[in-house]
Design an enzyme around this catalytic site. Structure first.
Site, PDB file in Angstrom:
ATOM      1  N   TYR A 153       0.860  -1.193   0.000  1.00  0.00           N
ATOM      2  CA  TYR A 153       0.000   0.000   0.000  1.00  0.00           C
ATOM      3  C   TYR A 153       0.891   1.236   0.000  1.00  0.00           C
ATOM      4  O   TYR A 153       1.549   1.541   0.996  1.00  0.00           O
ATOM      5  CB  TYR A 153      -0.906  -0.008   1.219  1.00  0.00           C
ATOM      6  CG  TYR A 153      -2.067   0.977   1.174  1.00  0.00           C
ATOM      7  CD1 TYR A 153      -2.282   1.822   0.089  1.00  0.00           C
ATOM      8  CD2 TYR A 153      -2.962   1.045   2.234  1.00  0.00           C
ATOM      9  CE1 TYR A 153      -3.347   2.702   0.052  1.00  0.00           C
ATOM     10  CE2 TYR A 153      -4.034   1.928   2.215  1.00  0.00           C
ATOM     11  CZ  TYR A 153      -4.218   2.758   1.133  1.00  0.00           C
ATOM     12  OH  TYR A 153      -5.282   3.638   1.105  1.00  0.00           O
ATOM     13  N   LYS A 156      -1.112  -1.108  -4.259  1.00  0.00           N
ATOM     14  CA  LYS A 156      -2.309  -0.272  -4.136  1.00  0.00           C
ATOM     15  C   LYS A 156      -1.843   1.160  -3.978  1.00  0.00           C
ATOM     16  O   LYS A 156      -1.084   1.476  -3.055  1.00  0.00           O
ATOM     17  CB  LYS A 156      -3.128  -0.708  -2.920  1.00  0.00           C
ATOM     18  CG  LYS A 156      -4.349   0.158  -2.638  1.00  0.00           C
ATOM     19  CD  LYS A 156      -5.056  -0.289  -1.363  1.00  0.00           C
ATOM     20  CE  LYS A 156      -6.267   0.607  -1.084  1.00  0.00           C
ATOM     21  NZ  LYS A 156      -6.949   0.250   0.174  1.00  0.00           N
TER      22      LYS A 156
END
Length: 302
Positions: free
Chosen positions: A134, A159
């Site tokens: 992330y 992400k």
């Protein structure tokens, strides 16, 4: 592990005493899977990962895995200090998760080389699980760092929660140039649908959907319109639902989570409030959210 469709980030329900409500979480996940979720990301940002202890985290993963019943992948959040992140990764594996979303390390700002070490160490703690990085806040990766991490067998995607399109394009091009064609990218900005037209210009078609947690009808309608090229419906939903939702979300820090939880309550599932340091929305803001959801459901034909 290949991801597809709407990526569902459930909230973590708490009961009247503030304790984890596993049965409610199981219902929340089961309802989401039945509504068409492509994957379930449990105890991540929307699920108040930051507010759970290791025992609660493990029980949340167990409830989600059981409720999903193997129909879609279930991934758990991980992150924080390195020892904590490794322990969480091992707990997710032991509880039957299908993968991990690795969030930023705790507090510190680190160079790319340090972030690479952090991700490698956590990925090694649960080497049987696919790991998605992330990129957000203090975890800002260089193209070279992501390309290096893409060589690790169980690190499978990124992400993006920065929204820096220049950087993301550089990362995508370098990773693809290095031959990692199956490395997954997806939009992880808050209320990700709002920026999806821009991300699709980079070839990024996956996104996380917090809206799916409380209004799956709207989230599914948007996803279908986006993938079918129905620009008229996409624009109507962006203008009539997502824009006022984003404007409300931005009024108070933390509303990206607490508004979602309020939305789940509005739709009939008692999931309790948020834990500190987040705050629940005011009565006025909940009423405003209810009107926004009503407008979105009308546009979506639900």
């Amino acid at each position: 592990m290949r991801l597809d469709g709407v990526l569902f980030f459930p909230v973590t329900p708490f009961d009247a005493a503030g304790e984890l409500a596993e049965a409610v979480l199981a219902r929340h996940v089961a309802d989401g899977v039945a509504a068409g979720a492509g994957a379930v990301f449990t105890a991540c940002g929307t699920g108040e990962f930051n507010a759970l202890d290791l025992g609660e985290y493990g029980r949340a993963i167990t409830a989600a895995v059981s409720a999903a019943g193997g129909r879609v992948p279930v991934l758990g959040g991980a992150g924080g200090t390195l020892p904590a992140a490794r322990a969480i990764a091992r707990e997710a594996a032991a509880r039957g998760a299908d993968g991990l979303l690795l969030m930023p390390p705790y507090l510190v700002n680190a160079p790319a080389a340090g972030l690479v070490r952090y991700v490698r160490d956590v990925a090694a703690a649960a080497s049987e699980l696919p790991v998605i990085i992330y990129q957000r806040g203090n975890a800002r990766f260089t193209p070279e760092a992501v390309t290096e991490l893409a060589q690790v067998p169980n690190i499978v995607g990124l992400k993006d929660g920065l929204g820096d399109f220049d950087l993301l394009q550089r990362i995508i091009l370098r990773v693809r140039e290095a031959g990692h064609r199956d490395f997954t990218f997806f939009n992880g900005l808050p209320t990700a649908e709002f920026t999806m037209p821009a991300y699709r210009g980079l070839g990024v078609t996956l996104y996380s959907s917090a809206v799916f947690a409380f209004a799956p009808e709207i989230a599914i309608a948007f996803h279908k319109a986006l993938t079918a090229g129905d620009e008229a419906l996409v624009q109507r939903l962006l203008t009539g639902f997502y824009l006022p939702l984003v404007e409300l979300r931005d009024l108070v820090p933390g509303y990206a989570v607490s508004l979602v939880k309020a939305g789940v309550r509005l739709r009939g599932l008692e999931v309790g409030g948020v834990r500190a340091p987040l705050v629940d929305p005011s009565v006025e803001h909940v009423e405003r959210l209810e009107r926004i959801v009503g407008a979105g459901l009308e546009i979506a034909g639900a």
